[in-house]
Design a protein around this motif. Sequence first.
Motif, PDB file in Angstrom:
ATOM      1  N   THR A 120      45.630  26.840 -75.439  1.00  0.00           N
ATOM      2  CA  THR A 120      44.704  26.963 -76.547  1.00  0.00           C
ATOM      3  C   THR A 120      45.308  27.595 -77.995  1.00  0.00           C
ATOM      4  O   THR A 120      44.909  27.800 -79.028  1.00  0.00           O
ATOM      5  CB  THR A 120      43.831  28.458 -76.112  1.00  0.00           C
ATOM      6  N   ASP A 121      46.932  27.902 -77.702  1.00  0.00           N
ATOM      7  CA  ASP A 121      47.613  28.289 -78.819  1.00  0.00           C
ATOM      8  C   ASP A 121      48.550  27.099 -79.333  1.00  0.00           C
ATOM      9  O   ASP A 121      49.296  27.296 -80.157  1.00  0.00           O
ATOM     10  CB  ASP A 121      48.590  29.299 -78.241  1.00  0.00           C
ATOM     11  N   ASN A 122      48.197  25.907 -79.032  1.00  0.00           N
ATOM     12  CA  ASN A 122      48.823  24.626 -79.573  1.00  0.00           C
ATOM     13  C   ASN A 122      48.347  24.661 -81.002  1.00  0.00           C
ATOM     14  O   ASN A 122      47.148  24.917 -81.384  1.00  0.00           O
ATOM     15  CB  ASN A 122      48.658  23.412 -78.674  1.00  0.00           C
ATOM     16  N   VAL A 123      49.323  23.910 -81.862  1.00  0.00           N
ATOM     17  CA  VAL A 123      48.890  23.811 -83.281  1.00  0.00           C
ATOM     18  C   VAL A 123      48.618  22.357 -83.705  1.00  0.00           C
ATOM     19  O   VAL A 123      49.663  21.678 -83.672  1.00  0.00           O
ATOM     20  CB  VAL A 123      50.027  24.455 -84.083  1.00  0.00           C
ATOM     21  N   GLU A 124      47.576  22.034 -84.007  1.00  0.00           N
ATOM     22  CA  GLU A 124      47.450  20.785 -84.708  1.00  0.00           C
ATOM     23  C   GLU A 124      48.106  20.637 -86.082  1.00  0.00           C
ATOM     24  O   GLU A 124      47.975  21.303 -86.814  1.00  0.00           O
ATOM     25  CB  GLU A 124      45.744  20.503 -84.821  1.00  0.00           C
ATOM     26  N   ILE A 125      48.612  19.211 -85.981  1.00  0.00           N
ATOM     27  CA  ILE A 125      49.421  19.242 -87.278  1.00  0.00           C
ATOM     28  C   ILE A 125      48.891  18.075 -88.141  1.00  0.00           C
ATOM     29  O   ILE A 125      49.379  17.950 -89.376  1.00  0.00           O
ATOM     30  CB  ILE A 125      51.086  19.079 -86.894  1.00  0.00           C
TER      31      ILE A 125
END
Length: 427
Positions: A120-125
């Motif tokens: 849930t803390d992954n960052v879309e780039i």
Amino acid sequence: MLDIKWIRDNPDKLDAALARRGAAPLAEQLLKLDEERRAHLTRLQTLQGRRNEASKAIGKAKGTGDEAGAEELIREIGEIKEAIQDGEETERRIDKSLEDALARIPNIPLDDVPEGADETDNVEIRRHGEAPNFGFAPKEHYELGEGLGLMDFEQAAKISGSRFTILKGQLARMERALGQFMLDLHTGEHGYQETAAPLLVRDEALFGTGQLPKFSEDLFHTSEGRWLIPTAEVPLTNMVREQMLGAGDLPLRFTALTPCFRSEAGSAGRDTRGMLRQHQFYKVELVSVTDEGSSIAEHERMTAAAEEVLKRLGLSYRVVTLCAGDMGFGARKTYDIEVWLPGQDAFREISSCSVCGDFQARRMGTRYRVEGEKAARYVHTLNGSGVAVGRALIAVMENYQNEDGSITVPEALRPYMGGLERIERTA
């Protein structure tokens, strides 16, 4: 594996990195073992020095007729020899304790890896492409496959148990076509060397890439002591095991299409329908071996190569940077590529591309020499899916489905399928 010298100089950095990964601090424990080892080595060196002195003194004593003194020195050397033998056994025990402890420590995340505990803390780039706009409610892949009569989970379960699939006819051909298409792309345009690698490996190979000792429960073990590969990363990366390379040999880039075998020990209740999470699946793997200055750029290059597969197939996807708490054991930084699945109305992982720094190289004993430098350096390794073939099949089925349950074949795959444009149910 991490360098104990670095840990000795940076104990606070180690514990801070472990905290980012959600792990307990270990620097104090490791430094205690390291100090015990170094102190013991000093004692052994002192004993060896005294043994050498006494050996020289025996000759002098005999030369002066001091037979009693010579006998006393001989007795002392015998005691020292016994003490050294005991000390060497203790040294092996301490070394093993330290090596076992180091082998279970995950890699250090790069500074630009996002903070976080889980996915849930992954960052879309970035995102690419648009999700298809159907004029009907899209089905999931297993509904489509069973409707076509070309995907059989029930019979697979009778043969092998849960998390296996039988593909038939044109779906089986499409899976094969996807693998061949990916190999041709990566070898023809991305500079990877196609490799036919072993599917059974020894303990040392899995240790080298970081699956052992910590993740043995995720693997399948044979009665003869070998392991079925969970990914072709294992044999491809170990192709440079225990080698001394030249700087001019780098980078090395390997690719392979292999079946992969995973126990999915921690996935009970997850993705039980369909073929998203299988014990056996095909994957095209990408592995790069670089010098230490090139690995970050190679990470971007590898990820772009995996993305190109989805672009050629006309699939919508996004790329996310994994947070520190969600990264794999051996990674310093990981990009996940997630493809859009209309049937699930969600993005799902289809590739992970990781840069490992020298973490695996230290475990494998793989170094390279730079001209003019006395000391050799450890290579840097990277691995990524280019991409998971089964999940690519799922994505194609769901994104190219038609209202009547047929599946349009993407243009990129038609040359591999004899020009077939649509998969339909046959009578």
